[in-house]
Design an enzyme around this catalytic site. Structure first.
Site, mmCIF file in Angstrom:
data_model
loop_
_atom_site.group_PDB
_atom_site.id
_atom_site.type_symbol
_atom_site.label_atom_id
_atom_site.label_comp_id
_atom_site.label_asym_id
_atom_site.label_seq_id
_atom_site.Cartn_x
_atom_site.Cartn_y
_atom_site.Cartn_z
ATOM 1 N N ASP A 201 0.555 -1.223 -0.136
ATOM 2 C CA ASP A 201 0.362 -0.310 0.033
ATOM 3 C C ASP A 201 0.961 1.633 0.149
ATOM 4 O O ASP A 201 1.804 1.487 1.166
ATOM 5 C CB ASP A 201 -0.493 -0.096 1.216
ATOM 6 N N GLU A 243 1.436 -0.622 -4.947
ATOM 7 C CA GLU A 243 0.247 0.297 -5.789
ATOM 8 C C GLU A 243 1.257 2.367 -5.523
ATOM 9 O O GLU A 243 1.795 2.044 -4.458
ATOM 10 C CB GLU A 243 -0.174 1.032 -4.239
HETATM 11 C C1 GLC Z 1 -4.371 2.922 -0.761
HETATM 12 C C2 GLC Z 1 -5.491 2.471 -0.657
HETATM 13 C C3 GLC Z 1 -6.294 3.550 0.006
HETATM 14 C C4 GLC Z 1 -6.411 3.396 1.567
HETATM 15 C C5 GLC Z 1 -4.599 4.977 1.344
HETATM 16 C C6 GLC Z 1 -4.962 4.743 3.079
HETATM 17 O O1 GLC Z 1 -5.077 3.985 -1.733
HETATM 18 O O2 GLC Z 1 -5.752 2.104 -2.138
HETATM 19 O O3 GLC Z 1 -7.651 2.350 0.154
HETATM 20 O O4 GLC Z 1 -7.337 4.390 1.939
HETATM 21 O O5 GLC Z 1 -4.381 3.324 0.861
HETATM 22 O O6 GLC Z 1 -3.909 3.363 3.200
#
Ligand code: GLC
Ligand code: CA
Length: 563
Positions: A201, A243
């Site tokens: 993440d 991500e």
């Molecule tokens: C990432 C996730 C999202 C979450 C954020 C904070 O962007 O995809 O859903 O709110 O991280 O953890």
């Protein structure tokens, strides 16, 4: 062998446990329920499951606010149930990756509670503090419009703490070696319980310098190498899927020049341009995005997706391009989010038009990378815009026409099942679509099968083929003396596409259609002319069906290879 790398050529499926299937009747999906659905996923043909956060959490950000990294939230089951699940997946040849959410914890995490209790506490330096309100407090919010600042005063700590996301998600001080060691421990723990890797993440924020004095955060890319190194020592074939919604210029920093950092990244750059292409019927910016994100180490792979659990972030398009996507796919303010995106599900965005859905899926499956399907998109599920923020696209999976779509026997599902309108579960559900040979579900299953039969996409090199018509996107892949070619018509009108395959010799003369009987023969000048219906798509194998006999062990050994 490089083709041992399982993630280079598969189909990923992303799901959140709480909305998949509830076996114990408390209205919340759980591991027992998921275990019972594994045969469905096996039948669909997916090769890996990306499981969203399931650890203990106050649940204020759909589990992305974790209060214990080494457990399972009791609402979902136990660690024992989790291991039954990873074992069940292994039995069916399905891999599991889980979210690694270590940019921040929940403010309910014992580390934070200890940290705020005193400046001398053991965990104080695990978070990011300031005595005075930092000048940058009103900058860098990830959820503009909802999140007011990135620094919040904590009464108990008598200090300000940094939070890149919501104020209940204090950022971990990821430069602290103890925090870094803990992150490795977390990875090691889940690896031991049967997972094959992590969806990491918010990676750019994890590796950023953080603090009151930091004016411009700097990414410490070397951290990525230590994460990978650790993982690879513990389990050679485990991966990290990052991500990181970043500009193409920095892609190689994430993958590592020698392929020594992240194994996979989501291709956000292509994602935005793909939606622009579908909204405008102009493939040129998409082709540009494909070229811009082409450089990557041979062992690295893109995660290719349409929608995910967050908003469709259009922040990197130009203002004019963004306006086109909004107009076509999310015209109402209520469909938009955070001043930059659309929060709807795929099917309603595309007006439920089967032709457009197939086009979108066909593109996702044939653009360079490994496709990542969002649960429910395989049956064309809709959204519930009455739910706040991103929750609109996180409703329970629609299994059948039983009450609450067969998701739960409880009267009160954790999130309401969609039960009205064209996307209500009476119309859109797995049971019904399973029986209908022409359903979206059966189409998706077939396209997954075909995708798995075309390893050239995952392994090969690609080039965009010129057709002189911006509404047409043609891409050819070459791998081990084989080539495949994909043609898509983005327009709502039929188009004639004319092109040459671009291979030396006779090879490019015959295009064998992989999805229907409609093959193509080149004319005397070596050109193909195709009539593509509105939103039409074609999957071709170049040459003949003896391709497997021609496949070589290494690339570039045959004269028929690309110029
Ligand atoms: C990432 C996730 C999202 C979450 C954020 C904070 O962007 O995809 O859903 O709110 O991280 O953890
Ligand atoms: Ca349950």
């Amino acid at each position: 062998m490089i083709d041992d790398l399982w993630y280079k050529n598969g189909v990923f499926y992303c799901l959140s446990i709480g909305t998949y299937m509830d076996a114990n009747g408390d209205g919340i999906g759980d591991f027992k329920g998921l275990l019972r659905r594994l045969d469905y996923l096996h039948g669909l043909g997916v090769t890996a499951i990306w499981l969203m956060p399931f650890q203990p959490s106050p649940g204020k950000d759909d589990g992305y606010d974790i209060s214990d990294y080494y457990g399972v939230d009791p609402r979902y089951g136990t660690l024992g149930d989790f291991v039954e699940f990873t074992h069940g997946c292994q039995q069916r040849g399905i891999r599991v990756i889980v979210d690694l959410v270590v940019n921040h914890t929940s403010d309910a995490h014992p580390w934070f509670r200890d940290a705020r209790s005193s400046p001398d506490s053991q965990h104080r330096d695990w978070y990011v503090w300031a005595d005075k309100k930092p000048a940058s407090a009103s900058k860098g919010m990830v959820f503009p419009g909802v999140q007011k600042s990135t620094w919040t005063h904590d009464k108990e700590a008598k200090a300000w703490f940094f939070h890149r996301f919501y104020d209940f998600q204090p950022d971990l001080n990821t430069s602290n070696p103890y925090v870094q060691a803990e992150i490795l421990k977390i990875m090691g723990f889940w690896i031991q319980l049967g997972v094959s890797g992590f969806r990491m993440d918010a990676v750019p924020f994890v590796i950023s310098t953080k603090g009151a004095k930091v004016r411009t955060p700097v990414e410490q890319y070397d951290m990525l190498r230590s994460l990978r190194e650790f993982l690879q020592w513990r389990q050679g074939n485990a991966i990290i899927l990052a991500e990181a919604n970043v500009l193409p210029e920095t892609d190689m920093e994430y993958f590592g020049k020698d392929g020594d950092r992240m194994h996979m990244m989501f291709n956000f750059h292509v994602n935005q341009n793909l939606f622009y292409a579908m909204a405008s019927a102009d493939s040129r910016p998409l082709a540009k995005a494909l070229k811009a994100t082409k450089p990557r180490p041979a062992s690295a792979q893109w995660g290719l997706f349409l929608r995910n659990h967050d908003e469709l972030d259009l922040g990197r398009l130009s203002k004019a391009q963004r306006a086109v996507v909004f107009k076509n796919f999310g015209p109402d303010k209520n469909m938009q989010l955070y001043d930059r995106g659309i929060r709807r599900r795929l099917a309603p965005m595309l007006g439920g038009d089967r032709r457009r859905l197939e086009l979108a899926y066909s593109l996702m499956c044939t653009l360079p990378g490994t496709p990542v399907i969002r649960y429910g998109d395989e049956i064309g599920m809709g959204d519930n815009l009455d739910l706040p923020e991103r929750n609109c696209a996180r409703t329970p999976m629609q299994w059948s026409t039983e009450p609450h779509a067969g998701f739960t026997e409880s009267d009160k599902p954790c999130s309401p099942v969609i039960d009205e309108g064209p996307y209500g579960y009476e119309h859109i559900n797995v049971a019904k679509q399973r029986r209908d040979p022409n359903s979206m579900l059966n189409w998706t299953e077939r396209i997954i099968r075909m995708r798995k039969e075309v390893p050239e996409i995952g392994w090969g090199d690609f080039r965009v083929i010129a057709t002189r018509d911006p509404a047409i996107l043609a891409i050819r892949y070459d791998w081990r003396n084989n080539s495949v070619l994909f043609v898509h018509n983005l327009d709502e009108k039929p188009r004639e596409a004319s092109f040459s395959v671009g291979l030396a010799g006779d090879e490019g003369k015959h295009l064998i259609n992989l999805l229907s009987e409609d093959h193509s023969e080149a004319n005397d000048r070596g050109k193909h002319a195709l009539m593509l219906e509105a939103y039409g798509y074609r999957w071709y194998r170049v040459g003949g069906l003896d391709y497997l006999l021609k496949r070589t062990d290494i690339d570039g050994v045959n004269a028929n290879h690309p110029e």
